[in-house]
Design an enzyme around this catalytic site. Structure first.
Site, PDB file in Angstrom:
ATOM      1  N   ASP A 158      27.351  52.806  74.550  1.00  0.00           N
ATOM      2  CA  ASP A 158      27.262  54.220  75.300  1.00  0.00           C
ATOM      3  C   ASP A 158      28.681  54.947  74.798  1.00  0.00           C
ATOM      4  OD1 ASP A 158      27.002  56.389  77.183  1.00  0.00           O
ATOM      5  OD2 ASP A 158      28.451  55.220  78.595  1.00  0.00           O
ATOM      6  N   THR A 206      35.532  60.308  75.685  1.00  0.00           N
ATOM      7  CA  THR A 206      36.727  59.902  75.550  1.00  0.00           C
ATOM      8  C   THR A 206      36.693  58.362  74.728  1.00  0.00           C
ATOM      9  OG1 THR A 206      37.163  59.541  77.548  1.00  0.00           O
ATOM     10  CG2 THR A 206      38.037  61.355  77.020  1.00  0.00           C
ATOM     11  N   LYS A 244      31.400  52.391  75.608  1.00  0.00           N
ATOM     12  CA  LYS A 244      31.458  51.245  76.234  1.00  0.00           C
ATOM     13  C   LYS A 244      30.209  50.395  75.569  1.00  0.00           C
ATOM     14  CE  LYS A 244      32.693  52.617  81.013  1.00  0.00           C
ATOM     15  NZ  LYS A 244      32.333  53.000  82.346  1.00  0.00           N
ATOM     16  N   TYR A 258      12.474  68.038  84.939  1.00  0.00           N
ATOM     17  CA  TYR A 258      13.601  68.974  84.644  1.00  0.00           C
ATOM     18  C   TYR A 258      12.848  70.029  83.622  1.00  0.00           C
ATOM     19  CZ  TYR A 258      18.653  69.560  83.737  1.00  0.00           C
ATOM     20  OH  TYR A 258      19.693  70.229  83.940  1.00  0.00           O
ATOM     21  N   GLY A 308      21.124  65.637  79.392  1.00  0.00           N
ATOM     22  CA  GLY A 308      22.169  64.626  78.987  1.00  0.00           C
ATOM     23  C   GLY A 308      21.554  63.013  78.854  1.00  0.00           C
ATOM     24  N   ASP A 316      23.274  60.532  79.333  1.00  0.00           N
ATOM     25  CA  ASP A 316      24.124  59.883  80.481  1.00  0.00           C
ATOM     26  C   ASP A 316      23.230  59.969  81.892  1.00  0.00           C
ATOM     27  OD1 ASP A 316      24.455  62.374  80.408  1.00  0.00           O
ATOM     28  OD2 ASP A 316      26.646  62.150  81.255  1.00  0.00           O
ATOM     29  N   ARG A 317      22.678  61.251  82.056  1.00  0.00           N
ATOM     30  CA  ARG A 317      21.925  61.550  83.184  1.00  0.00           C
ATOM     31  C   ARG A 317      20.592  60.735  83.236  1.00  0.00           C
ATOM     32  NH1 ARG A 317      21.818  67.737  84.328  1.00  0.00           N
ATOM     33  NH2 ARG A 317      21.453  67.182  86.406  1.00  0.00           N
TER      34      ARG A 317
END
Length: 243
Positions: free
Chosen positions: A6, A10, A13, A87, A94, A96-97
């Site tokens: 991921d 910044t 992971k 959606y 994104g 992450d979402r």
């Protein structure tokens, strides 16, 4: 055994899952990402699959042996998802979402779930009891709000959050802290309350870098899970490998 990568705004992971169990997790700087992946592959050469999620651009390489023998999923707009995505602009949703919703489907099938990710931005993502993703909201995160006050004014200093913020700030420092921290807490509690009016059996999850700091001060009952995004990426990987 699965490898999860991921790449965040910044930091990155990297995690290893044995089926649904998280066995290893590392937070690394982007320049060290390739080296960390090689290290994990040297210890786990028989990986079943790899998924890569990127919310920012970062150059890194996978070991050639890994790419040849292991399915690699790059999470993008066309990746199959374990939920119905309603959606309106799925191509802009994104990674992450998507992962957070996948985790909600995995952990709470058949339930209405609101996932709050408190990171650089605060995102709200909702899936209903039919495991349909309806959307959510995006607002500035904790650090972004502090930085905005400093950047867009002439005299306000850059302030950091503390565990407690007084209602009445008796200095510029404490007034900023009160406004930002209390404002975010009231926002999150207000959003949860509004969802509960429509979905009384709502399950609420908070994750992300500021999740622990915020969750202990929220009025609403809420589950904090720092690994929720990684669990969702693993579920998306398993879903694609099994098809």
């Amino acid at each position: 055994m699965n490898l999860i990568i991921d790449v965040g705004n910044t930091l990155s992971k990297v995690a290893v899952f044995q089926q649904n169990e998280l066995t290893e997790k590392f937070t690394v700087e982007k320049p060290d990402l390739s080296k960390k992946i090689e290290n994990i592959f040297s210890r786990h050469p028989d990986l079943d699959g790899v998924i890569i999620s990127k919310v920012s651009q970062a150059e890194f390489s996978l070991p050639q042996n890994l790419q040849k023998k292991t399915p690699v999923i790059n999470l993008h707009a066309e990746t199959l998802l374990p939920f119905e995505n309603l959606y309106a602009t799925p191509q802009t949703l994104g990674a992450d979402r998507k992962a957070l919703v996948a985790a909600a489907v995995k952990e709470y099938p058949g339930k209405s779930v609101l996932v709050i990710d408190a990171g650089t931005c605060i995102t709200y993502d909702f899936k209903n009891e039919k495991d349909q993703y309806l959307g959510g909201a995006i607002s500035p995160g904790l650090k972004m709000r502090f930085k905005a006050l400093n950047a867009f004014t002439a005299n306000l200093p850059l302030v950091e959050a503390q565990e407690e913020a007084e209602l009445i700030g008796d200095s510029t420092l404490t007034s900023i802290r009160s406004g930002v921290v209390k404002g975010i807490l009231k926002e999150i509690d207000g959003v949860i309350e509004e969802y509960k009016e429509k979905y009384p059996e709502l399950v609420t999850i908070i994750t992300g870098g500021d999740a622990q700091f915020l969750s202990i001060n929220l009025k609403n009952s809420i589950f904090a899970n720092s690994n929720f995004l990684l669990e969702g990426l693993n579920h998306i990987l398993e879903f694609n490998i099994s098809r």
